[in-house]
Structure formats: C-alpha cells, structure tokens
Design a protein around this motif. Structure first.
Motif, mmCIF file in Angstrom:
data_model
loop_
_atom_site.group_PDB
_atom_site.id
_atom_site.type_symbol
_atom_site.label_atom_id
_atom_site.label_comp_id
_atom_site.label_asym_id
_atom_site.label_seq_id
_atom_site.Cartn_x
_atom_site.Cartn_y
_atom_site.Cartn_z
ATOM 1 N N ARG A 15 26.802 -7.030 2.992
ATOM 2 C CA ARG A 15 28.005 -7.419 3.050
ATOM 3 C C ARG A 15 28.638 -6.504 4.430
ATOM 4 O O ARG A 15 29.511 -7.214 5.093
ATOM 5 C CB ARG A 15 28.786 -6.633 1.739
ATOM 6 N N GLU A 16 28.409 -5.422 4.675
ATOM 7 C CA GLU A 16 28.841 -4.718 5.943
ATOM 8 C C GLU A 16 28.288 -5.498 7.073
ATOM 9 O O GLU A 16 29.081 -5.733 8.095
ATOM 10 C CB GLU A 16 28.358 -3.361 5.734
ATOM 11 N N LEU A 17 27.199 -5.917 7.049
ATOM 12 C CA LEU A 17 26.432 -6.763 8.229
ATOM 13 C C LEU A 17 27.193 -8.152 8.435
ATOM 14 O O LEU A 17 27.595 -8.476 9.457
ATOM 15 C CB LEU A 17 24.976 -6.989 7.982
ATOM 16 N N VAL A 18 27.491 -8.833 7.320
ATOM 17 C CA VAL A 18 28.307 -10.061 7.355
ATOM 18 C C VAL A 18 29.536 -10.064 7.941
ATOM 19 O O VAL A 18 30.166 -10.479 8.730
ATOM 20 C CB VAL A 18 28.186 -10.694 5.995
ATOM 21 N N ALA A 19 30.317 -8.785 7.479
ATOM 22 C CA ALA A 19 31.803 -8.460 7.953
ATOM 23 C C ALA A 19 31.747 -8.105 9.306
ATOM 24 O O ALA A 19 32.708 -8.507 9.872
ATOM 25 C CB ALA A 19 32.332 -7.430 7.033
ATOM 26 N N ASP A 20 30.847 -7.486 9.773
ATOM 27 C CA ASP A 20 30.518 -7.191 11.066
ATOM 28 C C ASP A 20 30.511 -8.012 12.138
ATOM 29 O O ASP A 20 31.254 -8.294 13.083
ATOM 30 C CB ASP A 20 29.553 -5.982 11.575
ATOM 31 N N VAL A 29 34.544 -9.988 2.349
ATOM 32 C CA VAL A 29 33.625 -10.724 2.059
ATOM 33 C C VAL A 29 33.034 -10.340 0.654
ATOM 34 O O VAL A 29 32.039 -9.484 0.388
ATOM 35 C CB VAL A 29 32.112 -10.303 3.007
ATOM 36 N N THR A 30 33.460 -11.137 -0.250
ATOM 37 C CA THR A 30 33.170 -11.223 -2.047
ATOM 38 C C THR A 30 31.928 -11.916 -1.811
ATOM 39 O O THR A 30 31.536 -12.660 -1.161
ATOM 40 C CB THR A 30 34.294 -11.620 -2.403
ATOM 41 N N ASP A 31 31.417 -11.495 -3.187
ATOM 42 C CA ASP A 31 30.102 -12.197 -3.294
ATOM 43 C C ASP A 31 29.916 -13.774 -3.475
ATOM 44 O O ASP A 31 29.273 -14.418 -3.028
ATOM 45 C CB ASP A 31 29.590 -11.715 -4.927
ATOM 46 N N ASP A 32 31.071 -14.419 -3.805
ATOM 47 C CA ASP A 32 31.122 -15.802 -3.939
ATOM 48 C C ASP A 32 31.851 -16.726 -3.117
ATOM 49 O O ASP A 32 32.187 -17.614 -3.027
ATOM 50 C CB ASP A 32 31.494 -16.234 -5.305
ATOM 51 N N ALA A 33 32.727 -15.736 -1.953
ATOM 52 C CA ALA A 33 33.415 -16.418 -0.988
ATOM 53 C C ALA A 33 32.557 -17.319 -0.114
ATOM 54 O O ALA A 33 31.309 -16.879 0.417
ATOM 55 C CB ALA A 33 33.998 -15.476 0.003
ATOM 56 N N ASP A 34 32.695 -18.464 0.024
ATOM 57 C CA ASP A 34 32.039 -19.452 0.767
ATOM 58 C C ASP A 34 32.337 -19.214 2.355
ATOM 59 O O ASP A 34 33.569 -19.068 2.880
ATOM 60 C CB ASP A 34 32.560 -21.008 0.630
ATOM 61 N N PHE A 35 31.345 -18.985 3.068
ATOM 62 C CA PHE A 35 31.310 -18.501 4.366
ATOM 63 C C PHE A 35 31.969 -19.659 5.269
ATOM 64 O O PHE A 35 32.915 -19.276 6.018
ATOM 65 C CB PHE A 35 30.027 -18.570 4.993
ATOM 66 N N SER A 71 27.097 -18.178 1.135
ATOM 67 C CA SER A 71 27.976 -17.204 0.544
ATOM 68 C C SER A 71 27.111 -15.763 0.596
ATOM 69 O O SER A 71 25.899 -15.864 0.658
ATOM 70 C CB SER A 71 28.379 -17.207 -0.917
ATOM 71 N N LEU A 72 27.635 -14.616 0.282
ATOM 72 C CA LEU A 72 27.032 -13.339 0.133
ATOM 73 C C LEU A 72 25.855 -13.366 -1.043
ATOM 74 O O LEU A 72 24.852 -12.866 -0.597
ATOM 75 C CB LEU A 72 28.043 -12.143 0.258
ATOM 76 N N GLN A 73 26.416 -13.954 -2.170
ATOM 77 C CA GLN A 73 25.366 -13.912 -3.010
ATOM 78 C C GLN A 73 24.141 -14.867 -2.934
ATOM 79 O O GLN A 73 23.038 -14.361 -3.155
ATOM 80 C CB GLN A 73 26.221 -14.459 -4.343
ATOM 81 N N GLY A 74 24.562 -16.013 -2.210
ATOM 82 C CA GLY A 74 23.420 -16.925 -1.898
ATOM 83 C C GLY A 74 22.448 -16.371 -0.876
ATOM 84 O O GLY A 74 21.176 -16.332 -1.090
#
Length: 87
Positions: A15-20, A29-35, A71-74
């Motif tokens: 999550r931190e990597l994606v947010a960065d 960056v929630t688990d199911d937020a569509d990028f 998404s983060l979960q995917g």
C-alpha cells in the motif's frame, strides 16, 4: 548453513509503495479502490507501479498479468501468487 532470502509480501508495505508512486496519502489506497477510476491512475502511472513492483519484489510480470493490477487487492493477490511460484 546457506542463507536464503525470501520476499514476504506485506500488504501495508505494498500500500505504501503504491501510495508513493501515486503521490497519495496511504489512507486513500484502500484494498478495493480502483486505480484508474478512484485514484486517477493513467497509463504512465500504471507502468511506473509495474516497474516498482518488479524491482521491489523481484518478479517479472507478463503483459497478460497486468490486467490484475487494478486495485491493491488484485495486485496483492497477483504478487502472492507470483512469489509463491518462485519459492
């Protein structure tokens, strides 16, 4: 005794990597937020996420697998599968 290195997948670190990469607050960056739809990721940002994932986790993502990174979960599920395959 030989030393082995394993890359454990931590969802919060992911999550931190994606947010960065996206220059967002980690809470966004929630688990199911569509990028693309929820976080306004464009194709260049998606490519940057992919490159960072490959570098950070030592995996190679095939073009067909990129559709899982929506998404983060995917992304977490794809990486868990990839890391499980390499052990």
């Amino acid at each position: 005794m030989p030393e082995t290195t394993t890359t454990a997948l931590d969802k919060e670190q992911l999550r931190e990597l994606v947010a960065d990469v996206l220059d967002l607050d980690v809470a966004e960056v929630t688990d199911d937020a569509d990028f693309m739809e929820d976080l306004d990721v464009d194709s260049l940002m998606a490519l940057e996420i992919t490159v960072r994932l490959e570098k950070e986790y030592g995996v190679r993502l095939a073009e067909a697998e990129l559709t899982s990174i929506t998404s983060l979960q995917g992304t977490y599920e794809l990486l868990t599968s990839k890391l499980g395959d390499t052990r």
